[in-house]
Motif scaffolding. Structure first.
Motif, PDB file in Angstrom:
ATOM      1  N   UNK A  63       0.843  -1.192   0.000  1.00  0.00           N
ATOM      2  CA  UNK A  63       0.000   0.000   0.000  1.00  0.00           C
ATOM      3  C   UNK A  63       0.879   1.242   0.000  1.00  0.00           C
ATOM      4  N   UNK A  64       0.455   2.254  -0.762  1.00  0.00           N
ATOM      5  CA  UNK A  64       1.137   3.552  -0.811  1.00  0.00           C
ATOM      6  C   UNK A  64       0.213   4.593  -0.189  1.00  0.00           C
ATOM      7  N   UNK A  65       0.778   5.417   0.674  1.00  0.00           N
ATOM      8  CA  UNK A  65       0.021   6.490   1.296  1.00  0.00           C
ATOM      9  C   UNK A  65       0.856   7.766   1.222  1.00  0.00           C
ATOM     10  N   UNK A  66       0.277   8.803   0.661  1.00  0.00           N
ATOM     11  CA  UNK A  66       0.895  10.128   0.670  1.00  0.00           C
ATOM     12  C   UNK A  66       0.020  10.974   1.574  1.00  0.00           C
ATOM     13  N   UNK A  67       0.601  11.480   2.644  1.00  0.00           N
ATOM     14  CA  UNK A  67      -0.188  12.247   3.604  1.00  0.00           C
ATOM     15  C   UNK A  67       0.490  13.568   3.928  1.00  0.00           C
ATOM     16  N   UNK A  68      -0.325  14.524   4.341  1.00  0.00           N
ATOM     17  CA  UNK A  68       0.168  15.819   4.784  1.00  0.00           C
ATOM     18  C   UNK A  68       0.095  15.837   6.305  1.00  0.00           C
ATOM     19  N   UNK A  69       1.143  16.357   6.941  1.00  0.00           N
ATOM     20  CA  UNK A  69       1.194  16.366   8.400  1.00  0.00           C
ATOM     21  C   UNK A  69       1.789  17.677   8.902  1.00  0.00           C
ATOM     22  N   UNK A  70       1.632  17.925  10.177  1.00  0.00           N
ATOM     23  CA  UNK A  70       2.167  19.117  10.829  1.00  0.00           C
ATOM     24  C   UNK A  70       3.489  18.757  11.498  1.00  0.00           C
ATOM     25  N   UNK A  71       4.414  19.715  11.656  1.00  0.00           N
ATOM     26  CA  UNK A  71       5.718  19.409  12.258  1.00  0.00           C
ATOM     27  C   UNK A  71       5.655  18.796  13.654  1.00  0.00           C
ATOM     28  N   UNK A  72       4.553  19.008  14.373  1.00  0.00           N
ATOM     29  CA  UNK A  72       4.433  18.439  15.716  1.00  0.00           C
ATOM     30  C   UNK A  72       4.212  16.926  15.694  1.00  0.00           C
ATOM     31  N   UNK A  73       3.807  16.383  14.574  1.00  0.00           N
ATOM     32  CA  UNK A  73       3.522  14.951  14.468  1.00  0.00           C
ATOM     33  C   UNK A  73       4.823  14.167  14.436  1.00  0.00           C
ATOM     34  N   UNK A  74       4.920  13.163  15.294  1.00  0.00           N
ATOM     35  CA  UNK A  74       6.074  12.278  15.274  1.00  0.00           C
ATOM     36  C   UNK A  74       5.787  11.165  14.270  1.00  0.00           C
ATOM     37  N   UNK A  75       6.526  11.160  13.186  1.00  0.00           N
ATOM     38  CA  UNK A  75       6.235  10.224  12.098  1.00  0.00           C
ATOM     39  C   UNK A  75       6.345   8.770  12.535  1.00  0.00           C
ATOM     40  N   UNK A  76       7.284   8.444  13.404  1.00  0.00           N
ATOM     41  CA  UNK A  76       7.411   7.049  13.844  1.00  0.00           C
ATOM     42  C   UNK A  76       6.159   6.594  14.590  1.00  0.00           C
ATOM     43  N   UNK A  77       5.588   7.476  15.409  1.00  0.00           N
ATOM     44  CA  UNK A  77       4.349   7.125  16.121  1.00  0.00           C
ATOM     45  C   UNK A  77       3.169   7.038  15.155  1.00  0.00           C
ATOM     46  N   UNK A  78       3.149   7.941  14.186  1.00  0.00           N
ATOM     47  CA  UNK A  78       2.085   7.906  13.190  1.00  0.00           C
ATOM     48  C   UNK A  78       2.124   6.604  12.403  1.00  0.00           C
ATOM     49  N   UNK A  79       3.301   6.219  11.931  1.00  0.00           N
ATOM     50  CA  UNK A  79       3.446   4.981  11.158  1.00  0.00           C
ATOM     51  C   UNK A  79       3.072   3.778  12.015  1.00  0.00           C
ATOM     52  N   UNK A  80       3.527   3.758  13.266  1.00  0.00           N
ATOM     53  CA  UNK A  80       3.198   2.650  14.156  1.00  0.00           C
ATOM     54  C   UNK A  80       1.687   2.529  14.340  1.00  0.00           C
ATOM     55  N   UNK A  81       1.013   3.658  14.513  1.00  0.00           N
ATOM     56  CA  UNK A  81      -0.443   3.635  14.659  1.00  0.00           C
ATOM     57  C   UNK A  81      -1.127   3.170  13.375  1.00  0.00           C
ATOM     58  N   UNK A  82      -0.668   3.686  12.246  1.00  0.00           N
ATOM     59  CA  UNK A  82      -1.262   3.267  10.971  1.00  0.00           C
ATOM     60  C   UNK A  82      -1.137   1.759  10.773  1.00  0.00           C
ATOM     61  N   UNK A  83       0.044   1.231  11.066  1.00  0.00           N
ATOM     62  CA  UNK A  83       0.269  -0.204  10.875  1.00  0.00           C
ATOM     63  C   UNK A  83      -0.547  -1.038  11.857  1.00  0.00           C
ATOM     64  N   UNK A  84      -0.498  -0.692  13.132  1.00  0.00           N
ATOM     65  CA  UNK A  84      -1.166  -1.526  14.138  1.00  0.00           C
ATOM     66  C   UNK A  84      -2.684  -1.455  14.036  1.00  0.00           C
ATOM     67  N   UNK A  85      -3.223  -0.256  13.880  1.00  0.00           N
ATOM     68  CA  UNK A  85      -4.682  -0.116  13.809  1.00  0.00           C
ATOM     69  C   UNK A  85      -5.220  -0.739  12.532  1.00  0.00           C
ATOM     70  N   UNK A  86      -4.570  -0.483  11.406  1.00  0.00           N
ATOM     71  CA  UNK A  86      -5.063  -1.055  10.147  1.00  0.00           C
ATOM     72  C   UNK A  86      -4.962  -2.577  10.160  1.00  0.00           C
ATOM     73  N   UNK A  87      -3.903  -3.105  10.721  1.00  0.00           N
ATOM     74  CA  UNK A  87      -3.755  -4.556  10.810  1.00  0.00           C
ATOM     75  C   UNK A  87      -4.864  -5.155  11.674  1.00  0.00           C
TER      76      UNK A  87
END
Length: 162
Positions: A63-87
């Motif tokens: 899967x490919x995802x292109x997303x817009x985010x704010x500098x306050x977002x920690x990308x590692x936490x975002x990716x971890x959430x995307x992977x765990x919740x979607x799974x």
């Protein structure tokens, strides 16, 4: 002219990230209904992080995802959430199809991922900007991105002729 900047407090940003997730062992398990559901899950989760989907697409094993985010977002936490919740959601809703491939394992995604930052300018444009640090502000802004002139005018009353 489309203004797609994220503004919060004293910052204005336009940060985008390209995320690629692959299925465990690259098995071709994602079906069209799973991909549709995955898109919904990603949109919902990104909304909770005050982010948004710019583009999404998937095939049977990635899967490919292109997303817009704010500098306050920690990308590692975002990716971890995307992977765990979607799974978890895919396993809850499509367990019979996934168990054919993964048996009793509670997996969908590979443990690794690809993440790249994306922007509205090329590296060569940024190089020109850095090389021309003594140039007037208008040419610098135009060298970076033409829409910055509009933003500068709107936010700070900047005029390219001044």
């Amino acid at each position: 002219m489309k203004k797609d900047f994220v503004s919060r407090g004293r910052s204005v940003s336009d940060l985008k990230a390209h995320l690629v997730l692959t299925t465990k062992y690259r098995h071709k398990v994602l079906t069209a209904p799973m991909i549709d559901r995955l898109h919904q899950v990603f949109e919902s989760l990104l909304d909770k992080f005050d982010c948004k989907v710019v583009e999404f697409n998937a095939e049977s094993e990635h899967a490919h995802l292109l997303c817009q985010y704010h500098p306050e977002v920690q990308l590692s936490k975002l990716v971890n959430s995307l992977k765990s919740v979607s799974s978890r959601k895919l396993r809850q809703e499509f367990l019979p199809e996934l168990e054919k491939t993964y048996y009793q394992k509670k997996v969908v995604w590979n443990s690794s991922y690809f993440l790249a930052s994306c922007g509205g300018v090329t590296i060569s444009t940024l190089r020109k900007y850095i090389e021309n640090q003594n140039s007037p502000i208008a040419s610098l802004l135009l060298a970076i991105h033409p829409t910055l002139i509009a933003v500068a005018k709107e936010m700070w009353g900047f005029s390219p002729n001044s």
